[in-house]
Design a protein around this motif. Structure first.
Motif, PDB file in Angstrom:
ATOM      1  N   ALA A  18     -26.509   2.420 -12.304  1.00  0.00           N
ATOM      2  CA  ALA A  18     -25.346   3.044 -11.675  1.00  0.00           C
ATOM      3  C   ALA A  18     -24.717   2.037 -10.712  1.00  0.00           C
ATOM      4  O   ALA A  18     -25.383   1.507  -9.836  1.00  0.00           O
ATOM      5  CB  ALA A  18     -25.765   4.296 -10.923  1.00  0.00           C
ATOM      6  N   GLU A 331     -20.122   9.930 -20.664  1.00  0.00           N
ATOM      7  CA  GLU A 331     -20.816   9.440 -19.475  1.00  0.00           C
ATOM      8  C   GLU A 331     -21.612   8.176 -19.793  1.00  0.00           C
ATOM      9  O   GLU A 331     -21.676   7.250 -18.976  1.00  0.00           O
ATOM     10  CB  GLU A 331     -21.743  10.520 -18.924  1.00  0.00           C
ATOM     11  CG  GLU A 331     -22.423  10.160 -17.618  1.00  0.00           C
ATOM     12  CD  GLU A 331     -21.440   9.751 -16.523  1.00  0.00           C
ATOM     13  OE1 GLU A 331     -21.764   8.830 -15.739  1.00  0.00           O
ATOM     14  OE2 GLU A 331     -20.348  10.348 -16.450  1.00  0.00           O
ATOM     15  N   GLU A 332     -22.226   8.153 -20.982  1.00  0.00           N
ATOM     16  CA  GLU A 332     -22.952   6.946 -21.408  1.00  0.00           C
ATOM     17  C   GLU A 332     -22.003   5.752 -21.489  1.00  0.00           C
ATOM     18  O   GLU A 332     -22.317   4.644 -21.034  1.00  0.00           O
ATOM     19  CB  GLU A 332     -23.604   7.200 -22.765  1.00  0.00           C
ATOM     20  CG  GLU A 332     -24.230   5.977 -23.408  1.00  0.00           C
ATOM     21  CD  GLU A 332     -25.703   5.827 -23.118  1.00  0.00           C
ATOM     22  OE1 GLU A 332     -26.337   4.980 -23.758  1.00  0.00           O
ATOM     23  OE2 GLU A 332     -26.225   6.532 -22.243  1.00  0.00           O
ATOM     24  N   SER A 335     -21.016   4.555 -18.014  1.00  0.00           N
ATOM     25  CA  SER A 335     -22.115   3.860 -17.352  1.00  0.00           C
ATOM     26  C   SER A 335     -22.231   2.416 -17.821  1.00  0.00           C
ATOM     27  O   SER A 335     -22.383   1.487 -17.019  1.00  0.00           O
ATOM     28  CB  SER A 335     -23.421   4.622 -17.622  1.00  0.00           C
ATOM     29  OG  SER A 335     -24.522   3.966 -17.050  1.00  0.00           O
TER      30      SER A 335
END
Length: 369
Positions: A18, A331-332, A335
Motif C-alpha cells: 500500500a 482494487e487489485e 494497488s
C-alpha cells in the motif's frame, strides 16, 4: 486455410504494498505518447517482419493489423495499443537517452508479444481478436504455430543485431523473459483443471504469480530493456523492471475485468467469452472467495456439466459483480499501479519520460473504472 502467397511488404510479483497514490495524470495525453512511440518503432518493426519468409511474413503482418488474408493492405484493422513498445522507448528516455536507443528492444518485445498472442489464441481456442479472425482461424493451426515460431526467432535475432555495448545483456534479459513467459502460460493451462472451490481451488497468490509471468514479465522486460539500452545504471533498470511487472499484473487484472463486463467494440472479443470457457480469471476467483448467495450460485453454475450459453454466461457475469469480484479486481489493479509508481519514485528519472510513464499508469486505471 489459405495457401502460401507472396506477401505484400509490411507498411513502412509479490502482492503490491500500500502506497500513497501519485497525483492524477490526464488520460487524454496517452494517445499522443503511444502515437509518438509507435511512429519511432513502426518502421523498424516493419523492416524486421519483411525479413521473414513471405508466407510467415504475411501472417505476421495480419497479426499486427497491417494486411488482410492474402496480403492486401488492411482497412481499419487495429494494431493494438502498443504499450510494450512505448515502455521500451520511455525506459530509454527515463535514463536520459534518446528514445531511438531502445528501438531494437522495442521491436523485440513487440515480436515476442505477437508470438505469444498467436500461440495463446490457439491454446484458448479464441477465434476473434481485435474484431476479426485470429491468425489460426484465418490461416489454420499449423501455419499459425509456424508464424509464432518465426516471430519468436526474429525477436532474438533482432535484439542480438542491435549495436551497442549492452546488447549481450539485453539478449540475456529477453531470453530469461521468454522462459518466464512460457512458464506462466504452462501454469495458466494447468489452472484449467483445478476445482473452483475446496482445498484444490486456485489461491489469489497463485493467480498473481501466473499474471506476473504471463503479462508482467514482458512489460517489465520492455521497460528494463529501454533503460538498459539507454545506458541506465543497474538500480534504475531494476526499478523499471519491477514497475513494469506491477503494470503487467494490473494490465492482466483489467483485461480479466473487461472479459466479464467489457464492450466487444472496445475489447475486440466476444462478450463473456472467458465465462463461456469457464476460464479462471481474477474477477471470478475473487467472487468465489466470498461465502454469500451470489458466490454459491456462481460456484454451482461453473461446476455444472452443461454448456454455458449466452443466458448462462450473462447470469455468471451478474453473479461475479454481486459477489464483489469486479470491485476486488479494480482494487487489485489500483494497488499494483500505485506500486509501479512507487518503484519509479525510488530512482532518478528524466522528468518528461517519468510524466509519460505516469500517464500510461493512469490510462490503465481509466480502463478499469
Amino acid at each position: 486455410m489459405t495457401s502460401p502467397t507472396t506477401a505484400t511488404p509490411a507498411p513502412a510479483v509479490p502482492p503490491a504494498p500500500a502506497v500513497p497514490p501519485a497525483p492524477a495524470v490526464s488520460v487524454p495525453d496517452v494517445p499522443d505518447v503511444l502515437g509518438r512511440c509507435r511512429a519511432l518503432v513502426r518502421p523498424a518493426l516493419a523492416d524486421a517482419v519483411a525479413q521473414l519468409h513471405p508466407w510467415t511474413g504475411e501472417m505476421a503482418a495480419y497479426a499486427f493489423g497491417w494486411c488482410d488474408v492474402g496480403g492486401a493492405p488492411a482497412s481499419g484493422a487495429s494494431e493494438g495499443k502498443g504499450v510494450r513498445q512505448a515502455l521500451a522507448v520511455l525506459g530509454a528516455e527515463a535514463a536520459g537517452a534518446d528514445g531511438g536507443a531502445a528501438v531494437g528492444g522495442a521491436v523485440a518485445v513487440e515480436l515476442v508479444h505477437a508470438f505469444s498472442l498467436l500461440h495463446d489464441d490457439i491454446m484458448d481456442g479464441d477465434g476473434t481478436r481485435r474484431q476479426r479472425e485470429t491468425v489460426w482461424k484465418a490461416y489454420g493451426i499449423g501455419p499459425a504455430v509456424l508464424a509464432g515460431d518465426a516471430l519468436f526467432a526474429l525477436a532474438v535475432q533482432t535484439l542480438a543485431g542491435t549495436p551497442g555495448p549492452r546488447t549481450a545483456a539485453a539478449v540475456r534479459r529477453l531470453c530469461a523473459t521468454l522462459a518466464e513467459l512460457v512458464r506462466g502460460q504452462a501454469e495458466d493451462l494447468l489452472l484449467e483443471d483445478r476445482p473452483w472451490t475446496g482445498p484444490g481451488a486456485v489461491r489469489p497468490d497463485e493467480y498473481r504469480s501466473v499474471a506476473e509471468r504471463k503479462t508482467g514479465s514482458l512489460l517489465g522486460c520492455a521497460a528494463a530493456l529501454g533503460g538498459l539500452l539507454g545506458g541506465a545504471p543497474e538500480e534504475t533498470v531494476t526499478a523499471l523492471d519491477r514497475a513494469g511487472r506491477h503494470l503487467g499484473v494490473a494490465f492482466q487484472a483489467v483485461d480479466d475485468l473487461l472479459g466479464v463486463r467489457g464492450d466487444p467494440a472496445v475489447t475486440g472479443k466476444p462478450v463473456h467469452g472467458d465465462l463461456r470457457r469457464r476460464k479462471k480469471t481474477r474477477p471470478v476467483l475473487a467472487a468465489l472467495a466470498g461465502d454469500g448467495p451470489a458466490a454459491r450460485e456462481l460456484a454451482a453454475l461453473l461446476d455444472s456439466s452443461f454448456r454455458l450459453d449466452d443466458a448462462a454466461a450473462a447470469r455468471a457475469a451478474v453473479l461475479v459483480e454481486e459477489a464483489g469480484g469486479n470491485a476486488a479486481t479494480v482494487e487489485e489493479a489500483r494497488s499494483h499501479l500505485d506500486a509501479a509508481r512507487a518503484c519509479l519514485r525510488g530512482v532518478p528519472l528524466a522528468r518528461s519520460a517519468a510524466r509519460d510513464i505516469d500517464a500510461l499508469i493512469a490510462f490503465l486505471l481509466h480502463r478499469a473504472v
